[in-house]
Design a protein around this motif. Structure first.
Motif, PDB file in Angstrom:
ATOM      1  N   ASP A 145      21.957  24.623 -12.824  1.00  0.00           N
ATOM      2  CA  ASP A 145      21.341  25.487 -13.816  1.00  0.00           C
ATOM      3  C   ASP A 145      20.791  24.698 -15.005  1.00  0.00           C
ATOM      4  OD1 ASP A 145      20.682  28.096 -14.610  1.00  0.00           O
ATOM      5  OD2 ASP A 145      22.270  27.992 -16.132  1.00  0.00           O
ATOM      6  N   SER A 146      21.573  23.745 -15.495  1.00  0.00           N
ATOM      7  CA  SER A 146      21.198  23.044 -16.727  1.00  0.00           C
ATOM      8  C   SER A 146      20.661  21.639 -16.487  1.00  0.00           C
ATOM      9  CB  SER A 146      22.417  22.952 -17.640  1.00  0.00           C
ATOM     10  OG  SER A 146      23.402  22.111 -17.041  1.00  0.00           O
ATOM     11  N   GLY A 147      20.934  21.063 -15.330  1.00  0.00           N
ATOM     12  CA  GLY A 147      20.536  19.682 -15.090  1.00  0.00           C
ATOM     13  C   GLY A 147      21.513  18.678 -15.677  1.00  0.00           C
ATOM     14  N   LYS A 148      22.631  19.166 -16.191  1.00  0.00           N
ATOM     15  CA  LYS A 148      23.628  18.265 -16.793  1.00  0.00           C
ATOM     16  C   LYS A 148      24.265  17.393 -15.707  1.00  0.00           C
ATOM     17  CE  LYS A 148      27.818  19.642 -18.621  1.00  0.00           C
ATOM     18  NZ  LYS A 148      28.881  18.887 -18.175  1.00  0.00           N
ATOM     19  N   LEU A 149      24.421  16.104 -16.035  1.00  0.00           N
ATOM     20  CA  LEU A 149      25.007  15.154 -15.083  1.00  0.00           C
ATOM     21  C   LEU A 149      26.492  15.457 -14.873  1.00  0.00           C
ATOM     22  CD1 LEU A 149      24.586  12.450 -13.463  1.00  0.00           C
ATOM     23  CD2 LEU A 149      25.456  11.298 -15.492  1.00  0.00           C
ATOM     24  N   LEU A 150      26.886  15.600 -13.602  1.00  0.00           N
ATOM     25  CA  LEU A 150      28.300  15.835 -13.297  1.00  0.00           C
ATOM     26  C   LEU A 150      28.972  14.539 -12.852  1.00  0.00           C
ATOM     27  CD1 LEU A 150      27.899  19.235 -11.397  1.00  0.00           C
ATOM     28  CD2 LEU A 150      28.555  18.884 -13.787  1.00  0.00           C
ATOM     29  N   TRP A 151      28.352  13.837 -11.920  1.00  0.00           N
ATOM     30  CA  TRP A 151      28.839  12.515 -11.542  1.00  0.00           C
ATOM     31  C   TRP A 151      27.719  11.695 -10.930  1.00  0.00           C
ATOM     32  CZ3 TRP A 151      28.334  12.115  -6.270  1.00  0.00           C
ATOM     33  CH2 TRP A 151      28.541  13.251  -5.489  1.00  0.00           C
ATOM     34  N   ASP A 152      27.901  10.379 -10.931  1.00  0.00           N
ATOM     35  CA  ASP A 152      26.862   9.443 -10.505  1.00  0.00           C
ATOM     36  C   ASP A 152      27.582   8.266  -9.867  1.00  0.00           C
ATOM     37  OD1 ASP A 152      24.955   7.413 -10.302  1.00  0.00           O
ATOM     38  OD2 ASP A 152      24.080   7.790 -12.266  1.00  0.00           O
ATOM     39  N   ARG A 153      27.452   8.115  -8.543  1.00  0.00           N
ATOM     40  CA  ARG A 153      28.195   7.045  -7.853  1.00  0.00           C
ATOM     41  C   ARG A 153      27.253   6.066  -7.178  1.00  0.00           C
ATOM     42  NH1 ARG A 153      32.641   7.421  -3.739  1.00  0.00           N
ATOM     43  NH2 ARG A 153      32.530   5.188  -4.155  1.00  0.00           N
ATOM     44  N   ARG A 154      27.474   4.783  -7.417  1.00  0.00           N
ATOM     45  CA  ARG A 154      26.704   3.755  -6.715  1.00  0.00           C
ATOM     46  C   ARG A 154      27.399   3.457  -5.387  1.00  0.00           C
ATOM     47  NH1 ARG A 154      22.769   0.700  -7.810  1.00  0.00           N
ATOM     48  NH2 ARG A 154      22.784   1.142 -10.040  1.00  0.00           N
ATOM     49  N   LEU A 155      26.668   3.628  -4.281  1.00  0.00           N
ATOM     50  CA  LEU A 155      27.269   3.463  -2.957  1.00  0.00           C
ATOM     51  C   LEU A 155      26.668   2.291  -2.199  1.00  0.00           C
ATOM     52  CD1 LEU A 155      27.135   7.254  -2.000  1.00  0.00           C
ATOM     53  CD2 LEU A 155      29.130   6.007  -2.819  1.00  0.00           C
ATOM     54  N   CYS A 156      25.563   1.738  -2.723  1.00  0.00           N
ATOM     55  CA  CYS A 156      24.850   0.686  -1.988  1.00  0.00           C
ATOM     56  C   CYS A 156      24.760  -0.588  -2.807  1.00  0.00           C
ATOM     57  CB  CYS A 156      23.426   1.143  -1.664  1.00  0.00           C
ATOM     58  SG  CYS A 156      23.332   2.461  -0.458  1.00  0.00           S
ATOM     59  N   ASP A 157      24.595  -1.703  -2.088  1.00  0.00           N
ATOM     60  CA  ASP A 157      24.315  -2.994  -2.717  1.00  0.00           C
ATOM     61  C   ASP A 157      22.909  -3.404  -2.281  1.00  0.00           C
ATOM     62  OD1 ASP A 157      24.101  -5.556  -3.585  1.00  0.00           O
ATOM     63  OD2 ASP A 157      25.880  -6.325  -2.544  1.00  0.00           O
ATOM     64  N   ILE A 158      21.964  -3.367  -3.205  1.00  0.00           N
ATOM     65  CA  ILE A 158      20.586  -3.697  -2.811  1.00  0.00           C
ATOM     66  C   ILE A 158      20.474  -5.158  -2.404  1.00  0.00           C
ATOM     67  CG2 ILE A 158      19.456  -1.862  -4.127  1.00  0.00           C
ATOM     68  CD1 ILE A 158      18.598  -4.051  -6.149  1.00  0.00           C
ATOM     69  N   ASN A 159      21.429  -5.991  -2.812  1.00  0.00           N
ATOM     70  CA  ASN A 159      21.348  -7.409  -2.440  1.00  0.00           C
ATOM     71  C   ASN A 159      21.711  -7.677  -0.983  1.00  0.00           C
ATOM     72  OD1 ASN A 159      20.278  -9.445  -4.153  1.00  0.00           O
ATOM     73  ND2 ASN A 159      21.750  -8.789  -5.692  1.00  0.00           N
ATOM     74  N   VAL A 160      22.175  -6.663  -0.261  1.00  0.00           N
ATOM     75  CA  VAL A 160      22.281  -6.808   1.193  1.00  0.00           C
ATOM     76  C   VAL A 160      21.277  -5.877   1.889  1.00  0.00           C
ATOM     77  CG1 VAL A 160      24.654  -7.640   1.186  1.00  0.00           C
ATOM     78  CG2 VAL A 160      24.216  -5.183   1.394  1.00  0.00           C
ATOM     79  N   GLY A 161      20.315  -5.404   1.116  1.00  0.00           N
ATOM     80  CA  GLY A 161      19.232  -4.617   1.715  1.00  0.00           C
ATOM     81  C   GLY A 161      19.517  -3.140   1.859  1.00  0.00           C
TER      82      GLY A 161
END
Lengths: 588, 187
Positions: A145-161
């Motif tokens: 509804d508001s666009g408020k951030l609930l959570w943000d998780r980094r799952l990837c390592d771009i340095n392994v593609g």
């Protein structure tokens, strides 16, 4: 107008009667758990679709390949763009006015790790939350509804593609996401995140030990070669599985009755198959798993020891159909694979009931239904220092990620796809983490035999029971756009030369078309807006693997650009420029 | 005629030079690399320093061995996976006249060693300085910016473009910011 009101009154209740709120909304990229992209809405019919007009448009502010589906819940449309992955919430009661915009600010360097343009295939909305993936490999939850951030998780390592391009799927309290990057040797996985907190509930790799792949006592694959200990290690040379690909960048479908989820795995890395003798499990196949625990229930490998980068990530449509008259309906999956075969699988066991070529195939002679193995043609096997010619289908397959639809009304599957062949020369390959891990030089071109007229795309209605095409439409370029079919017996799809088309679901007759600002490589949808009218929406904005010649300004002089796809798309810049515009249509 | 022959012989010698201690020539010249033509306070008509011909260009681009080594390294270090045979793929084309981060040897050296923010990895710790200069020379040969007598006359794979010694010379121009957003996009 009077007739129209009558239509609403008579048709809408029927639409709702079939399966509840899903029909009104489009809450996930694929429309529903079945991945059928069938809508029971029937205000727009094969008779009146000619009166379709633009209701409103929206410029996304991004001009790379727009492969996303808009997602609609209630009076809001959620539209995610390619990198930099803007997420817009648009107010459907005000012709798409911006309710809020979220900018996840992905790492700019991730652009160098995305094989096939900076695409994103859409978000998922469930229980008041929006879930999105970013190019740099994060999954983010926002208040819908508001666009408020609930959570943000980094799952990837771009340095392994590793990157993320797939659309998440929500089952109960779990959000299912997977990585991309097989062309960089990224090791594939799918994981279930807790919808409330974002913590990982389970994670299943596509290569490695049984423990890593969540293969345990419940695992009962149909074919003998898939039974054994740690096959995700033993079907590879030593340690090759660690850089073996099998990423999960495509579609996830779900059968609530069997409580099984289904998803395909990407191709094994590298494209030079000589460095990875063995079946390369569990790449280029399909897993059935329990959503609650992730444990594997069965697996089938469409292409063991994939030689041509054919992948297995295409959607599997969940449906019950009668294959032979009088036998009754069977619980099946319908899957048009990149290897050029249309599979009908028993979704309880993983048995292949049929596998029929839907394009010209020179690379294989079909699937041995006793063993499940795809039979390769020796003459077409790539070799180091030799150019093997006329391998069909080419690396993007008879059909790539662009999702098909299935209508229970016609019993037909609607396939957006391509007809390409290729020349392929294997090359020495060198693994450097974070750089392309290919080892092949390829050149794709319009299939010289079928159709043989230079056209590269098709839109085909396929009868899975009869195992043949009901009708097919040729297109100049690969039909790199998804499709949606409705209870009004209309099918919608877009073309790379800028047409959005409606055709008759029964006959394939063209009923309406509209020229948009840039080639279409996205996923059309349909929904019922708060005003009670049925709308159809599609995003224009050329790009993706075949469209990169425009979106990344590639040079047509180089047949090897875009891993060989550039050669087949030399004339695309004559038909479209870059763009990024959402079009929303309704009846006049 | 004699002078001409003499000249050819000299050029030929340079072409066949083998320098196995190339690092001496590659003192770090990247510190002064600039990525724009705008230099505040500089009088008009003065060339920006980065485009001036330096010893590096002379030492590497005229030597067939270095160019050939650059060609080999371009494949082996997976440059080809992102830039194809110069037509581009994940990264931009290298066979055309548009340069996002500069076409001078020093600028290309800096792009290779330092990386660039929109996806170009920093190869500084992966390549020796000599290898980097060899790659610089080969990359420039892809758009005809190196002497024809030294540029490779054949490619190693069949699916390719005409070899660098057949590539017409281009006149490098600065490219747009590679932003994916519509304001900066087309060219």
């Amino acid at each position: 107008m009077a007739t129209w009101v009558l239509l609403v009154l008579t048709c809408v209740p029927a639409a709702f009667a079939q399966s509840g709120p899903v029909q009104k909304n489009w809450p996930m990229a694929s429309g529903n758990y079945e991945n059928s992209r069938y809508s029971a809405l029937d205000q727009i019919t094969s008779d009146n679709v000619k009166n379709l007009r633009v209701a409103w448009t929206f410029g996304t502010g991004v001009n790379r390949g727009h492969e996303e589906a808009p997602v609609v819940v209630g009076s809001t449309m959620y539209l995610v763009t390619p990198y930099p992955n803007f997420l817009y919430a648009l107010d459907l009661s005000q012709s798409g006015a911006i309710k809020w915009k979220f900018e996840p600010k992905p790492l700019a360097a991730a652009q160098g790790e995305a094989c096939c343009d900076y695409v994103n295939r859409g978000v998922a909305v469930a229980d008041g939350r929006v879930f999105m993936n970013t190019l740099d490999g994060r999954t983010i939850a926002l208040d819908a509804d508001s666009g408020k951030l609930l959570w943000d998780r980094r799952l990837c390592d771009i340095n392994v593609g590793e990157t993320m391009t797939m659309a998440p799927l929500v089952i109960g309290d779990k959000v299912l996401v997977g990585n991309a990057g097989s062309q960089f040797g990224a090791r594939g996985w799918i994981q279930a995140l807790d919808a409330k907190s974002g913590t990982t509930a389970w994670k299943a790799f596509s290569t490695g030990s049984d423990a890593d792949c969540l293969i345990g006592p419940s695992f009962k694959p149909y074919y003998a070669q898939d039974r054994g200990h740690d096959l995700g290690i033993s079907t590879w040379p030593i340690d090759q599985w660690k850089i073996g690909g099998g990423t999960v960048w495509g579609w996830v479908s779900y059968d609530p009755d069997l409580d099984l989820l289904f998803y395909g795995t990407g191709d094994p890395a590298s494209w030079n198959a000589d460095v990875r003798p063995g079946d390369n499990k569990w790449c280029s196949g399909i897993f059935a798993r329990r959503p609650s625990t992730g444990e594997a229930v069965w697996f089938y490998q469409y292409t063991a020891h994939d030689l041509y980068g054919h992948d297995g990530i295409n959607e599997s449509i969940v449906t019950d159909i009668e294959l032979k008259p009088g036998e009754g309906k069977r619980k099946v999956l319908l899957h048009a694979d990149r290897n050029g075969h249309l599979y009908v699988l028993d979704r309880q066991s993983g048995e292949v009931l049929s596998a029929t070529p839907f394009v010209r195939v020179t690379a294989t002679t079909g699937v041995d239904l006793k063993t499940g193995y795809l039979q390769f043609v020796a003459d077409k096997k790539p070799q180091l220092g030799k150019t093997v010619r006329d391998i069909a289908p080419a690396a993007p397959g008879g059909k790539d990620w662009q999702p098909s639809a299935f209508s229970p009304r016609t019993g037909l599957m609607y396939l957006p796809h391509q007809t390409l062949s290729m020349d392929f020369e294997e090359a020495p390959v060198n693994y450097i983490a974070g750089t392309p891990y290919i080892g092949a030089h390829a050149k794709f071109y319009a299939d010289p035999v079928d159709p043989g007229d230079g056209s590269r795309g098709r839109f085909t209605a396929w009868d899975p029971a009869a195992q043949k095409a009901a009708w097919t439409i040729k297109e100049r370029f690969p039909v790199w756009c998804g499709t949606v079919v409705t209870a009004g017996d209309v099918v919608f799809y877009g073309t790379m030369d800028r047409w959005f088309k409606a055709v008759d679901a029964k006959t394939g007759r063209e009923l309406w078309k509209f020229q948009v600002d840039s080639g279409i490589v996205s996923q059309p949808i349909t929904y019922l807006a708060p005003d009670g009218k049925q709308y159809v929406a599609v995003v224009a904005g050329v790009g993706g693997w075949p469209g990169k010649i425009v979106s990344n300004d590639l040079k047509p002089e180089d047949p090897g650009s875009a891993h060989g796809f550039g050669n087949a798309m030399k004339d695309l810049p004559n038909y479209t420029a870059k763009g990024g515009t959402l079009y929303v249509f309704c009846l006049q | 005629m004699l002078a001409c022959l003499y000249g050819l012989t000299l050029a030929g010698c340079k072409r066949e030079e083998r320098d196995f201690h190339g690092d001496a020539a590659s003192a770090d010249t990247t510190a002064s690399v600039q990525l724009t033509e705008l230099v505040p306070g500089l009088p008009p008509s003065i060339e920006p320093s980065a485009s001036a011909a330096g010893p590096v260009r002379a030492d590497f681009e005229k030597v067939a061995f270095h160019l050939s080594e650059g060609q080999r390294l371009y494949e082996q270090f997976n440059c080809v996976g992102c830039h194809a045979n110069g037509g581009g793929d994940i990264g931009p084309p290298l066979m055309d006249d548009v340069w996002l981060y500069g076409a001078s040897p020093e600028q290309i050296y800096a792009s290779l060693a330092q990386g660039r923010p929109n996806g170009m990895p920093a190869y500084g710790r992966k390549l020796s300085r000599q290898q980097t200069w060899q790659l610089v020379a080969y990359v420039r040969s892809m758009s005809g910016l190196t002497p024809k007598d030294a540029a490779p006359a054949r490619n190693d794979f069949t699916q390719s473009v005409p070899p660098p010694n057949s590539t017409p010379a281009t006149n490098p121009v600065s490219g747009p910011n590679p932003s994916p957003t519509a304001e900066h996009g087309s060219r």
